[in-house]
Design a protein around this motif. Sequence first.
Motif, short mmCIF file in Angstrom:
data_model
loop_
_atom_site.label_atom_id
_atom_site.label_comp_id
_atom_site.label_asym_id
_atom_site.label_seq_id
_atom_site.Cartn_x
_atom_site.Cartn_y
_atom_site.Cartn_z
N PRO A 1 0.81 -1.23 0.00
CA PRO A 1 0.00 0.00 0.00
C PRO A 1 0.84 1.27 0.00
CG PRO A 1 -0.12 -1.13 2.13
CD PRO A 1 0.56 -2.06 1.19
N VAL A 2 1.95 1.26 0.73
CA VAL A 2 2.80 2.45 0.80
C VAL A 2 3.40 2.78 -0.56
CG1 VAL A 2 4.90 3.42 1.84
CG2 VAL A 2 3.36 2.03 3.22
N GLN A 3 3.93 1.78 -1.24
CA GLN A 3 4.62 2.03 -2.50
C GLN A 3 3.66 2.28 -3.66
OE1 GLN A 3 7.37 2.96 -2.19
NE2 GLN A 3 8.56 1.76 -0.72
N ILE A 4 2.48 1.71 -3.62
CA ILE A 4 1.46 2.06 -4.62
C ILE A 4 1.11 3.53 -4.47
CG2 ILE A 4 -0.96 1.76 -5.29
CD1 ILE A 4 -0.65 -1.22 -4.80
N GLY A 5 0.94 3.97 -3.21
CA GLY A 5 0.64 5.39 -2.95
C GLY A 5 1.76 6.30 -3.40
N THR B 1 9.70 20.43 -6.61
CA THR B 1 9.44 19.03 -6.24
C THR B 1 9.82 18.75 -4.79
OG1 THR B 1 11.63 18.34 -7.01
CG2 THR B 1 9.83 18.23 -8.61
N SER B 2 10.00 19.80 -3.99
CA SER B 2 10.47 19.61 -2.62
C SER B 2 9.49 18.79 -1.79
CB SER B 2 10.71 20.97 -1.95
OG SER B 2 9.53 21.76 -1.99
N VAL B 3 8.19 18.96 -2.02
CA VAL B 3 7.20 18.19 -1.28
C VAL B 3 7.32 16.70 -1.62
CG1 VAL B 3 4.72 17.80 -0.92
CG2 VAL B 3 5.59 20.13 -1.11
N HIS B 4 7.52 16.42 -2.90
CA HIS B 4 7.67 15.02 -3.32
C HIS B 4 8.97 14.42 -2.78
CE1 HIS B 4 4.25 15.16 -6.09
NE2 HIS B 4 4.66 16.37 -6.42
N LEU C 1 10.41 15.31 -0.02
CA LEU C 1 10.16 15.10 1.41
C LEU C 1 9.39 13.80 1.64
CD1 LEU C 1 10.34 16.09 4.32
CD2 LEU C 1 8.21 17.39 3.92
N SER C 2 8.39 13.55 0.79
CA SER C 2 7.61 12.32 0.95
C SER C 2 8.48 11.09 0.69
CB SER C 2 6.42 12.32 -0.01
OG SER C 2 6.82 12.15 -1.35
N VAL C 3 9.43 11.21 -0.26
CA VAL C 3 10.36 10.10 -0.51
C VAL C 3 11.22 9.85 0.72
CG1 VAL C 3 12.36 9.36 -1.86
CG2 VAL C 3 10.42 10.44 -3.00
N TYR C 4 11.72 10.93 1.34
CA TYR C 4 12.54 10.78 2.55
C TYR C 4 11.75 10.09 3.66
CZ TYR C 4 16.04 13.96 0.58
OH TYR C 4 17.00 14.54 -0.22
N VAL C 5 10.48 10.52 3.83
CA VAL C 5 9.64 9.95 4.89
C VAL C 5 9.44 8.46 4.66
CG1 VAL C 5 7.32 9.94 5.89
CG2 VAL C 5 8.48 12.12 5.42
#
Length: 314
Positions: free
Chosen positions: A160-164, A198-201, A203-207
């Motif tokens: 589920p995490v990686q599909i999201g 793309t900073s938000v994206h 950040l989501s990758v880091y999380v």
Amino acid sequence: MKLDRLKAEVNVSTVTQFVLIGFSELPSLQGFLFAVFSIVYIIILVGNFLIILITSMDPALQKPMYFFLANFSSLEICYVSVTVPRILFSLEKQDRSISLMSCATQLCFFLIFGTTECLLLTVMSYDRYVAICNPLHYPLIMNPTKCTQLAAGSWLGGIPVQIGQTYQIFSMHFCNSNKINHFFCDIPPILKLACGDTSVHELSVYVVVMAVAAFPFILVLTSYSKIIATILRLPTAKGRAKAFSTCSSHLLVVVLFYGSATVTYLRPKSMHSPGTDKLLSLFYTIVTPMFNPLIYSLRNKEVIAALRKLILQK
């Protein structure tokens, strides 16, 4: 104001197809690279299939440690099959185009299997922790039901995490170019093609990386710190050597995989370079899976004995 925004949106080119640059900057080596990747892929398939075969057939290997090793070998076959066949196709046909949907599918499966590897390595370290630090309760704790649950959780936990995450990345607009300077669809080179900030994206990758990779890695280190402390307290040198030999292979695989993957995904976008990204990606997507069967077999006397028995039966 609304008209200006509408015009800006219209001017954003909608990418429906990407081009994987891959190794096109080495035109004279295309045939050589095809041969190398073909041989490596065959080695990975044969090596991991042999581990699956001997751990399932040999009665002496019907233990939790080898149950997880068989799962790990199955995972490695799936993991490399996401990227290597596509590389071979591009080298053979000289067709580097890939549709948006195919690119998203490749990335999604790559991330899912990568997450599974992180979780499965953590489970394997927990298995070694229980075996060495709590040996009397090992058969009770690591019973067949518990082993199956841990393996299933590792395979399914990241879906589920990686599909999201894949959906989030491919919901961006791509207007800089449609050329991915990589040999497969990976997050860093795809983010470089996105329009705007793309900073938000990032950040989501880091999380996500912290949740599915860094946190499991901390658990692995915690397990091994306790394992090493227990081994050092063993009364005999022979006992210490035997206990460490059952863990050293797994620890080496952990270092190889996490070392290269962490550097790739936790670096800021500004620090990524195509050459470095390709080299690191080759390491954790192809080189490590190729060496894993050798690491586990050559450093494990039980696996060597089972392999010798299988060969002699032929």
